[in-house]
Each structure stands twice: as C-alpha cells, then as structure tokens.
Design a protein around this motif. Structure first.
Motif, PDB file in Angstrom:
ATOM      1  N   ARG B 177     -96.222 -22.336 -74.236  1.00  0.00           N
ATOM      2  CA  ARG B 177     -95.322 -21.256 -73.861  1.00  0.00           C
ATOM      3  C   ARG B 177     -95.396 -20.111 -74.874  1.00  0.00           C
ATOM      4  O   ARG B 177     -95.434 -18.935 -74.521  1.00  0.00           O
ATOM      5  CB  ARG B 177     -93.906 -21.811 -73.801  1.00  0.00           C
ATOM      6  CG  ARG B 177     -92.957 -20.941 -73.039  1.00  0.00           C
ATOM      7  CD  ARG B 177     -91.564 -21.466 -73.155  1.00  0.00           C
ATOM      8  NE  ARG B 177     -91.384 -22.733 -72.461  1.00  0.00           N
ATOM      9  CZ  ARG B 177     -90.605 -23.707 -72.916  1.00  0.00           C
ATOM     10  NH1 ARG B 177     -89.976 -23.590 -74.054  1.00  0.00           N
ATOM     11  NH2 ARG B 177     -90.461 -24.803 -72.218  1.00  0.00           N
ATOM     12  N   ARG B 178     -95.449 -20.489 -76.147  1.00  0.00           N
ATOM     13  CA  ARG B 178     -95.521 -19.480 -77.195  1.00  0.00           C
ATOM     14  C   ARG B 178     -96.810 -18.664 -77.029  1.00  0.00           C
ATOM     15  O   ARG B 178     -96.817 -17.443 -77.150  1.00  0.00           O
ATOM     16  CB  ARG B 178     -95.484 -20.160 -78.564  1.00  0.00           C
ATOM     17  CG  ARG B 178     -94.733 -19.344 -79.597  1.00  0.00           C
ATOM     18  CD  ARG B 178     -94.615 -20.078 -80.915  1.00  0.00           C
ATOM     19  NE  ARG B 178     -93.983 -21.379 -80.791  1.00  0.00           N
ATOM     20  CZ  ARG B 178     -94.490 -22.514 -81.304  1.00  0.00           C
ATOM     21  NH1 ARG B 178     -95.632 -22.509 -81.945  1.00  0.00           N
ATOM     22  NH2 ARG B 178     -93.845 -23.652 -81.162  1.00  0.00           N
ATOM     23  N   LEU B 179     -97.865 -19.394 -76.719  1.00  0.00           N
ATOM     24  CA  LEU B 179     -99.152 -18.754 -76.520  1.00  0.00           C
ATOM     25  C   LEU B 179     -99.080 -17.728 -75.390  1.00  0.00           C
ATOM     26  O   LEU B 179     -99.549 -16.604 -75.515  1.00  0.00           O
ATOM     27  CB  LEU B 179    -100.176 -19.834 -76.178  1.00  0.00           C
ATOM     28  CG  LEU B 179    -101.619 -19.502 -76.418  1.00  0.00           C
ATOM     29  CD1 LEU B 179    -101.903 -19.670 -77.893  1.00  0.00           C
ATOM     30  CD2 LEU B 179    -102.495 -20.440 -75.621  1.00  0.00           C
ATOM     31  N   ILE B 180     -98.471 -18.140 -74.283  1.00  0.00           N
ATOM     32  CA  ILE B 180     -98.396 -17.250 -73.119  1.00  0.00           C
ATOM     33  C   ILE B 180     -97.545 -16.033 -73.444  1.00  0.00           C
ATOM     34  O   ILE B 180     -97.897 -14.904 -73.112  1.00  0.00           O
ATOM     35  CB  ILE B 180     -97.814 -18.004 -71.908  1.00  0.00           C
ATOM     36  CG1 ILE B 180     -98.784 -19.097 -71.470  1.00  0.00           C
ATOM     37  CG2 ILE B 180     -97.548 -17.054 -70.755  1.00  0.00           C
ATOM     38  CD1 ILE B 180     -98.237 -20.017 -70.418  1.00  0.00           C
ATOM     39  N   LYS B 181     -96.429 -16.279 -74.129  1.00  0.00           N
ATOM     40  CA  LYS B 181     -95.556 -15.151 -74.489  1.00  0.00           C
ATOM     41  C   LYS B 181     -96.295 -14.155 -75.360  1.00  0.00           C
ATOM     42  O   LYS B 181     -96.081 -12.954 -75.257  1.00  0.00           O
ATOM     43  CB  LYS B 181     -94.332 -15.668 -75.227  1.00  0.00           C
ATOM     44  CG  LYS B 181     -93.192 -16.000 -74.291  1.00  0.00           C
ATOM     45  CD  LYS B 181     -91.922 -16.180 -75.086  1.00  0.00           C
ATOM     46  CE  LYS B 181     -90.715 -15.834 -74.251  1.00  0.00           C
ATOM     47  NZ  LYS B 181     -89.467 -16.158 -74.960  1.00  0.00           N
ATOM     48  N   GLY B 182     -97.145 -14.654 -76.218  1.00  0.00           N
ATOM     49  CA  GLY B 182     -97.904 -13.791 -77.113  1.00  0.00           C
ATOM     50  C   GLY B 182     -98.896 -12.900 -76.380  1.00  0.00           C
ATOM     51  O   GLY B 182     -99.438 -11.964 -76.946  1.00  0.00           O
ATOM     52  N   LEU B 183     -99.146 -13.214 -75.108  1.00  0.00           N
ATOM     53  CA  LEU B 183    -100.134 -12.434 -74.351  1.00  0.00           C
ATOM     54  C   LEU B 183     -99.526 -11.192 -73.737  1.00  0.00           C
ATOM     55  O   LEU B 183    -100.231 -10.275 -73.334  1.00  0.00           O
ATOM     56  CB  LEU B 183    -100.719 -13.291 -73.221  1.00  0.00           C
ATOM     57  CG  LEU B 183    -101.414 -14.575 -73.631  1.00  0.00           C
ATOM     58  CD1 LEU B 183    -101.812 -15.349 -72.403  1.00  0.00           C
ATOM     59  CD2 LEU B 183    -102.633 -14.242 -74.461  1.00  0.00           C
ATOM     60  N   ALA B 184     -98.187 -11.154 -73.645  1.00  0.00           N
ATOM     61  CA  ALA B 184     -97.514 -10.041 -72.964  1.00  0.00           C
ATOM     62  C   ALA B 184     -97.901  -8.733 -73.623  1.00  0.00           C
ATOM     63  O   ALA B 184     -98.119  -8.673 -74.821  1.00  0.00           O
ATOM     64  CB  ALA B 184     -96.011 -10.235 -73.033  1.00  0.00           C
ATOM     65  N   GLY B 185     -97.997  -7.694 -72.802  1.00  0.00           N
ATOM     66  CA  GLY B 185     -98.345  -6.388 -73.345  1.00  0.00           C
ATOM     67  C   GLY B 185     -99.835  -6.162 -73.273  1.00  0.00           C
ATOM     68  O   GLY B 185    -100.298  -5.299 -72.564  1.00  0.00           O
TER      69      GLY B 185
END
Lengths: 250, 326
Positions: B177-185
């Motif tokens: 989840r952290r990984l996916i959140k880091g992809l935003a933007g």
C-alpha cells in the motif's frame, strides 16, 4: 526485431533450463544412439550398400523422433502460458501478435535442431573410427538436415497451432500428434488405390513424406517437397496467428 | 501532450456470449490520481481492466488511455500501461533480475536503459536482496512485489493493478500500500479490490461496480456524505431518564430514537432526524433550554463498509457470482 530476439531467447532458455527440455534431449539422444547401433552393424557388412545417412533414416527410430518430438516440444508454447496466466502479461506488453508467434516457433525450431545434434556427432564418430572418407559427406549430411528441418518445421508449426487452441498441454500434444500422424499416414492411404488419374489420389500421393525424406537422405533435393513443407508450415503458422488474435473476437 | 484525462471510458459493454460482464460503464480518471475499482467478485472489475490493458476487446463503447483508443491504437496504449493481472502470473523458472530485464526489454527499453530501470525498481520494491533468487521459490509477498516492479519498470503513465494485495499478510499489505501511495502524482493508478479499508486508505477516488454497472463514484468522503442517508446524531446527556424519554417522544424533529444508560448518570441517545437536517445545533439548544448536562455530541459516521453493503445489497455475505470471468 529487438523484441523478437528478446522473446526468442527467453523461449529457448525455457527449454534449456527446465527438466522437460533435458528429458526431450535425452530421449532423442537415446533413440539416435539405438540407430547408431544399427548403423554400426550395417557397417560391418562390406561393402556398405547405402549412404550412412540413409541407413540412419531406415531405422524405425527416425520417424519416432520426427513424429513425437514435434508435439512434445511445442505443447508448452501457448498452452502453458494460458494455464499459468502469463499469457495475459505477455499479450498486454507492447508486442505484435506476429512477433510472439514467430519468436515461439523460432525457439521451438532452434531447440528441435539442437536435439538432432547427436546425429551429427554419430556420423562424425563413424568417420573417425572407420577412416573411410565416404562415411562423412557434407552435402549428404546437409541435405539430410534440410529434410529433418523441413519436416520438423511442419510438425512444429502444427504443434504451435495445437498449443494455441487450448490451455491443456496434454490436449495440445495429443492434437498435434494426431495431425502429424494423420499427415504421415496419408501417403499410405492411397498406396494400393486403383485409378492413377483420379485427382484426389494424385493430391494425396503428393504427401509421401517417407519418399521425400528418403530422397533427402540420399542427397536429392527436390524443390517440390521443399515448397510443399514450406507452404504448409506457413499455413499452420498463419492459423496459429489467427488463434492468438482470436482473443480479440472472443 | 496535455490530455486532461488519463483514462476515458465511454459506455463500455462486454458480453461473453449471452452473459453481460459489464454494461454501459463510463468514467474518467485524471492524471496523477489513484482510483479504486470496488465491487464484489464478478462485478466486472477484471473485465474493465483487461479491456483497458488491451487484452480483451469491448463489445460496445470506447476506452481511451492517454488519448489513444484502446481498440485502434492498442500498441501505443500498451506502451503506456503497466498492468498487473489478477493472481500476478510470473515465470517461475526465471530469476527476479532476469525476469525484470526480460520484461523491460520486451516493453521496448534499450539494453542499457533496461539495466538502469531494473536497478531502480528493484530498489523501489525492496527486491534487492532476492534479485538472484528463482521466482518460483519466492514468498507470495515477494512475488507480488515482482509483479509491481514489472508494472513499473518501463515508467508507464498509467498503472493498472488487479487485486494487488490479495493473499498477502498485513505487513505485506502495508508495504504494498505504501508503495502504491508513493506512485501518486508521478503515475496514474487504477487498482481493483474488494477490501474496503484498503481502498479508503490508498485511493483518492473510488468507483463502486455491481453487476457490470457503475453504482457510485467519488472520494471516500463524498461517498460517505452522499450515501449515508439520514444523519444520525449521538448525544450523551445527564438527565432523568423519564424526562429524556418523554422529551424525545414529544419532539417533532426526531423521527426515532434509542437510548442506553452510560456511566455517571449519563445516557447515550441515538437520534434519527425527520428529513435530512443536521440535529446537532437543535440538540445543543434543547440541552441548554432544559438545563441538562451534555458531554458528547456527534454525527454518527457511516463507514465505507456500511455504504458498500447497503449499495451492493449483499448483507448476507453470499456473493452472487464467485468466479470472475476469463
């Protein structure tokens, strides 16, 4: 083109790093070994009545290898990817369907030729032991391998097609085997038939794989079988491509 | 290129024979957004994603990714998408690094660029220590990360992930989840899930699918506001029980109420308003009027789960269609 080689290398590596690949190589090497024994027995009768390659061809093992290696080599190509699901990652990569088919067939073909290498070794050994220069005639060996490659190409393309039909490797191998054996038996079907002039007898008579292959082992390269096998191979590869594109009209 | 939308889906319909998998689905996703597709099994999430990824054609309707039509410019679309299918299929006989290099090259990266990018995603997905291991011998969590690394390796504009956290343990879920959140933007992400807290925590916006149709869409907060129906108010009041009872019964604004005793002489009152009004100012006024003591006054929040269950109407838990279509 770069993508073709990337895929080709992966497919070929898949044969060389998995057990299946080595089992196939071992089985073929064993059968070639058996025919080598036959060959040595033949050599002891002097003078040798036939070319070395033709003696090889006349052993029963030759057709076993040709007929069975095709389905076993090709069964995994598409069926396994379908079963495991990697078909989806593969087909959603920016690769053309044609590239995928060409690379898979190309790798199967390359592996099939690797599998036949022991035959060359056997002929080489014979030349070494007997000191007889007639034992190793490069043109003869060349035409024999051309015949092996053409027949193999045809059977492998049938196998590709069968593998693209289903997600079961067993089923793919069975369908490919059935296609191959039927084609092989076609020539025998019209052997005793009366009426040379009938068109269908002549058409079926063109599929005398046994005669064609004997010619190749004698060093006779006839353009007709070359064209026949080449076009049939392309036909089955085209069918495979249609099946791969087929997910688009599913 | 400044296409306003990363994904534009218009009236998308997919039939498998006579079975309709998705029916007239339309939605848009802006660049840089993380959008969750939510729905029970068989709702059409995977089908929608497969159409976007160019694996399946739609029966009707259009889908555009970065301005390219999925059906007409399939190769262009596939170049711009990093897609991880459901169950994350991989080649078990390959090593992690070898697999990622193969995938990068297949996606058109040059040999040098592929090597660089593989280093980056190995680092990004925490795969450095298993880079030489066979994929078949990796744990499920690592395999999932290999799938993610594969989706990221060619720096796609759009990342499509079908059930990225299914079958993982809580720690692994967190790291993914952290990984996916880091992809935003930097990337646009479309992910599907049927685990609500996950969508709530990861996504900017959600689309709820049921039986092949979009039931609702919006940010988690919007969905909550729009779909939670009447706004219940919770108040803890110190007052004589009888007095409270008769007061609530006499109140025209209160449609229904429940009461339970709490400690220190307080009572927990759950009040359902008549209509859509917010009862809180009213309750405060009443308490002052009556001279009671108030220690808590809040609007009861509906969790996304309540909304989802209400919308999908499957409180019994028995999903109608377990198997997702091929």
């Amino acid at each position: 083109m770069a993508q073709f080689w990337v895929l080709f290398r992966r497919e070929l590596a898949a044969y060389l790093v998995t057990l299946t690949g080595w089992v196939i190589m071992a089985a073929v090497a064993f059968l070639i070994g058996l025919s080598f024994v036959d060959l040595i027995l033949a050599v002891r009768r002097t003078p040798l009545p036939l070319h070395v390659t033709e003696v090889f061809y006349q052993t029963p093992y030759f057709w076993i290898i040709v007929l069975f290696s095709g389905p076993v080599i090709t069964m995994r190509l598409f069926a396994q990817e379908r079963a495991v699901g990697t078909y989806e990652t593969l087909m959603t990569s920016p690769v053309r369907d044609g590239t995928v088919v060409a690379a898979k067939f190309g790798a199967a073909m390359a592996f099939y030729l690797i599998v036949w290498v022991p035959l060359m070794v056997c002929v080489g050994l014979l030349r070494l032991w007997t000191g007889e220069s007639r034992a190793l005639e490069w043109p003869l060996l060349g035409s024999t391998f051309l015949g092996i490659a053409l027949l193999g190409g045809l059977f492998l393309s049938m196998g590709c097609f069968a593998s693209a039909l289903t997600r079961s490797q067993t089923l793919a191998a069975m369908v490919a085997g059935l296609l191959g054996v039927s084609l092989f038996l076609l020539s025998f079907a019209v052997d005793g038939v009366e009426g040379e002039g009938m068109w269908w007898v002549r058409v079926l008579g063109a599929f005398t794989l046994v005669d064609h292959m004997r010619d190749f082992t004698r060093g006779v390269v006839d353009l007709r079988p070359v064209v026949l096998y080449g076009s049939l191979m392309l036909f089955f590869l085209y069918l495979t491509l249609r099946m791969v594109e087929g997910r688009q009209w599913k | 290129m400044s296409e306003p939308w990363m994904i534009e889906v218009q009236d998308l319909t997919k039939r498998y024979g006579s079975r309709v998998a998705i029916h007239g689905v339309s939605f848009q996703v802006a660049r840089g957004e993380i959008v969750g597709l939510l729905g029970p099994n068989g709702a059409g999430k995977s089908t929608t994603m497969r159409i976007l990824a160019g694996f399946l054609p739609a029966t009707f309707g259009t889908a555009r990714v970065a301005g390219y039509d999925v059906a007409l410019d399939s190769l262009e679309v596939r170049r711009r998408i990093g897609y991880m299918p459901e169950n994350n299929p991989l080649y078990p006989e390959m090593r992690v690094q070898e697999y990622l290099r193969f995938r990068a090259r297949l996606k058109g990266l040059s040999r040098r660029r592929a090597r660089e990018r593989v280093e980056v995603v190995l680092e990004q997905c925490g795969l450095t220590e298993v880079r030489r291991r066979l994929i078949g011998q990796l744990s499920k969590g690592y395999r999932q990360r290999v799938g993610l690394a594969d989706a990221l390796v060619h720096e796609p504009d759009l990342i499509v992930l079908d059930e990225p956290t299914i079958g993982l343990d809580p720690h692994q879920i967190r790291s993914v989840r952290r990984l996916i959140k880091g992809l935003a933007g930097r990337h646009t992400v479309l992910l599907s899930t049927h685990i609500l807290p996950e969508a709530e925590m990861t996504c900017h916006r959600m689309l709820i699918l049921l039986e092949g149709r979009v039931l609702a869409s919006g940010t988690p907060a919007e969905l909550e506001r729009r779909l939670s129906g009447s706004r219940q108010v919770l108040a803890e009041i110190a007052a004589p029980e009888e007095g409270l009872r008769s007061f609530w019964n006499a109140c025209p604004e209160v449609a229904a109420w429940e009461m339970a005793p709490a400690d220190d002489g307080f009572h927990r009152c759950l009040l359902m308003p008549r209509g859509d009004q917010d009862l809180r100012p009213q309750v405060y006024a009443w308490v002052r009027e009556q001279g009671w003591t108030l220690r808590e006054l809040s609007c009861r929040r509906y969790s996304l789960e309540d909304i989802y269950v209400r919308l999908t109407g499957q409180e019994g838990g028995g999903a109608s269609d377990e198997d997702e279509e091929d």
